[in-house]
Scaffold this motif. Structure first.
Motif, short mmCIF file in Angstrom:
data_model
loop_
_atom_site.label_atom_id
_atom_site.label_comp_id
_atom_site.label_asym_id
_atom_site.label_seq_id
_atom_site.Cartn_x
_atom_site.Cartn_y
_atom_site.Cartn_z
N UNK A 63 12.24 49.96 -5.55
CA UNK A 63 11.97 51.37 -5.32
C UNK A 63 10.46 51.64 -5.30
N UNK A 64 9.74 51.00 -6.22
CA UNK A 64 8.29 51.19 -6.27
C UNK A 64 7.62 50.59 -5.03
N UNK A 65 8.13 49.45 -4.55
CA UNK A 65 7.58 48.84 -3.33
C UNK A 65 7.77 49.78 -2.14
N UNK A 66 8.95 50.39 -2.05
CA UNK A 66 9.20 51.34 -0.96
C UNK A 66 8.26 52.52 -1.03
N UNK A 67 8.04 53.04 -2.24
CA UNK A 67 7.13 54.17 -2.42
C UNK A 67 5.70 53.79 -2.06
N UNK A 68 5.27 52.59 -2.49
CA UNK A 68 3.91 52.15 -2.20
C UNK A 68 3.70 51.98 -0.70
N UNK A 69 4.70 51.40 -0.02
CA UNK A 69 4.56 51.24 1.43
C UNK A 69 4.45 52.59 2.13
N UNK A 70 5.16 53.58 1.61
CA UNK A 70 5.09 54.92 2.20
C UNK A 70 3.69 55.51 1.98
N UNK A 128 3.61 43.41 -6.79
CA UNK A 128 5.06 43.60 -6.93
C UNK A 128 5.83 42.66 -6.01
N UNK A 129 5.34 42.48 -4.78
CA UNK A 129 6.03 41.58 -3.86
C UNK A 129 5.95 40.13 -4.34
N UNK A 130 4.87 39.79 -5.03
CA UNK A 130 4.77 38.44 -5.61
C UNK A 130 5.70 38.30 -6.82
N UNK A 131 5.76 39.32 -7.66
CA UNK A 131 6.50 39.21 -8.92
C UNK A 131 8.01 39.37 -8.77
N UNK A 132 8.44 40.06 -7.73
CA UNK A 132 9.86 40.38 -7.61
C UNK A 132 10.76 39.15 -7.72
N UNK A 133 10.51 38.06 -6.98
CA UNK A 133 11.40 36.89 -7.13
C UNK A 133 11.17 36.12 -8.42
N UNK A 134 10.17 36.50 -9.20
CA UNK A 134 9.84 35.77 -10.44
C UNK A 134 10.19 36.56 -11.68
N UNK A 135 10.94 37.66 -11.53
CA UNK A 135 11.28 38.48 -12.68
C UNK A 135 12.11 37.74 -13.70
N UNK A 136 12.86 36.72 -13.28
CA UNK A 136 13.77 36.03 -14.20
C UNK A 136 13.04 35.35 -15.33
N UNK A 137 11.74 35.06 -15.17
CA UNK A 137 11.05 34.32 -16.22
C UNK A 137 10.07 35.20 -16.98
N UNK A 138 9.97 36.49 -16.63
CA UNK A 138 8.87 37.28 -17.18
C UNK A 138 9.17 37.87 -18.55
N UNK A 139 10.43 38.25 -18.80
CA UNK A 139 10.76 38.82 -20.10
C UNK A 139 12.10 38.26 -20.59
N UNK A 140 12.19 37.99 -21.87
CA UNK A 140 13.43 37.43 -22.43
C UNK A 140 14.53 38.48 -22.53
N UNK A 141 14.16 39.77 -22.52
CA UNK A 141 15.19 40.80 -22.71
C UNK A 141 15.95 41.09 -21.43
N UNK A 142 15.61 40.45 -20.33
CA UNK A 142 16.18 40.82 -19.06
C UNK A 142 17.65 40.41 -18.91
N UNK A 143 18.17 39.59 -19.81
CA UNK A 143 19.57 39.19 -19.69
C UNK A 143 20.52 40.17 -20.39
#
Length: 458
Positions: free
Chosen positions: A172-179, A131-146
């Motif tokens: 939110x999921x990153x925060x939960x995982x860290x906990x 998740x920490x790797x993908x978070x800044x790369x979400x813009x290219x992962x799915x076309x529906x995100x716009x």
């Protein structure tokens, strides 16, 4: 019943030779190919380019990028693997230009970790790193995100883009995982505390991935830990009891293997696991002596250990797989030939060659690390129950029964003496001299208290 199988994806490897870490491009690309096969991909081609640094927008130069496109018609491929970590812009540009999936080195390693994680702890750590790797790369992962999500009646407004929603959910999921991982770390710390109270010494196996650590653990402990000729076959630390030549029992822990350019988010996510290394009294650095880049792999392991704060730990280097090299080479010749250094022992974990010598050297290294002292002391008969501790955690050379207690002579670690001697009240003997209780403090002053290894954040 018809059985369906997904076709194996064809991978084309690309890399830029810019010598940033001391590895030559051939060795680095060979390791990328091995990673690809570990992920279940079929490598169909490879392309490299010498540049001062990767291109900022599309990694390769414009000419090589066109060559890569042309290769698609000659050697069809489904995915392009890149030998570096790409920025979000580089990743998006390459996918737009090539029209296929592009995976960089970091994402590939994360995928392998996700495939191999078996325990809940391992899966939590891998998911956090992904998740920490993908978070800044979400813009290219799915076309529906716009697309924008708007409210219902009376709630209409500018809305929130799907991209923003997905980013928020990821955070939110990153925060939960860290906990949850913090709870795992707390559980591990309680387990370590019990081990400290029991004074059971821990020896950690460290080394490059696929160096043979799990095979060595099985050979020394008679266990059946999973072993495979794959990168990162072991992700979760495994601990087994091993008996040293003197009869002393220690805990031997197999840890996750290292690799050069190990993703930083993996190191951070696996902190709870890697802290097992920091609890060890002695490290056993396992080196695959048959690998053509054994020296570079050993240097990578030392670098990661330094980053973890374990560079100063007592270390015994094991040159594994000596059955696969020229016979009759002495340890000194092996060290010179493969440009290694340190206290070394050649073994073959698979065939059992050199294991008795390894156990002897390991015990000597442990005694050195624990500042073992040769002493004679007398246990009063109401404290004779302590005798089993001296047998279990030291080396008892002689036991004799006297009118006033049991005389024990042997070699024992300083921490054991420092913790038990205050409980012995009538007599302590050293160097043949009986000393009554009022002189106990003078005796204890000769036994330095063991200094705990410093804790370092990863």
């Amino acid at each position: 019943m018809i059985e369906t199988r997904m076709a194996t994806e064809r991978a084309f490897l690309i890399g830029v030779d810019w010598e940033r870490d001391g590895w030559d491009i051939e060795s680095s690309m060979a390791e990328l190919a091995q990673l690809a096969r570990s992920a279940g991909l079929d490598v169909v081609g490879m392309l490299t380019q010498r540049l001062p640094h990767p291109h900022q927008s599309h990694y390769l130069g414009a000419g090589k990028l066109e060559e890569l496109k042309a290769r698609q018609a000659i050697t069809p491929y489904d995915v392009v693997l890149v030998n570096d970590e790409l920025s979000p812009a580089q990743l998006r540009t390459l996918e737009d230009e090539l029209g296929v999936k592009v995976i960089d080195r970091t994402a590939l390693i994360l995928d392998i970790f996700a495939r191999r994680a078996q325990t809940r702890e391992g899966r939590l750590q891998v998911e956090l790193a992904q998740l920490e790797y993908r978070l800044p790369r979400l813009t290219r992962m799915w076309t529906h995100l716009s697309r924008q999500a708007v409210g219902g009646v009376g709630l209409r407004g500018p809305g929130e883009t799907q991209l923003e929603i997905d980013r928020r959910r990821a955070r939110q999921r990153i925060t939960q995982l860290r906990r949850e991982i913090a709870e795992v770390r707390a559980h591990r710390e309680r387990y370590r505390q019990r081990r400290r109270q029991n004074q059971m010494p821990v020896i950690a196996l460290v080394g490059y991935t696929n160096a043979g650590k799990s095979t060595l653990l099985n050979a020394l402990a008679g266990s059946d830990v999973y072993v495979a000729d794959k990168l990162f076959a072991t992700l979760d630390p495994t601990t087994r009891r091993v008996t040293l030549p003197s009869g002393r029992v220690v805990l031997l822990t197999d840890t996750v293997g290292f690799i050069h350019r190990l993703p930083t988010m993996l190191v951070a996510a696996f902190r709870a696991t890697l802290e097992e290394i920091l609890e060890a009294r002695v490290l056993v650095h396992v080196v695959d002596i048959t690998h053509p880049r054994a020296a570079e792999q050993a240097a990578t392991v030392r670098q990661v250990l330094a980053e973890l704060g374990a560079a100063h730990y007592p270390t015994l280097t094991v040159l594994n797989k000596i059955d696969g090299i020229e016979p009759n080479l002495s340890p000194e010749e092996l060290v010179r030939e493969f440009d290694l250094d340190g206290d070394v022992v050649p073994v073959s974990a698979l065939k059992g060659t050199g294991l008795p010598l390894l156990l002897e050297r390991l015990e000597a290294k442990l005694m050195e690390a624990e500042r073992v002292r040769e002493v004679t002391l007398v246990l009063p008969y109401d404290q004779v129950r302590m005798l089993h501790l001296f047998h279990e955690r030291g080396h008892v050379e002689d036991v004799s029964y006297l009118p006033y207690g049991v005389r024990v002579r042997g070699r024992f670690p300083a921490y054991l003496l420092a913790s038990l001697i205050p409980q012995l009240h009538p007599v302590v003997e050293r160097e043949g001299q009986r000393r009554p209780i009022e002189r106990m403090n003078r005796y204890e002053s000769h036994i330095p208290s063991p200094q705990p290894f410093p804790k370092h954040s990863v």
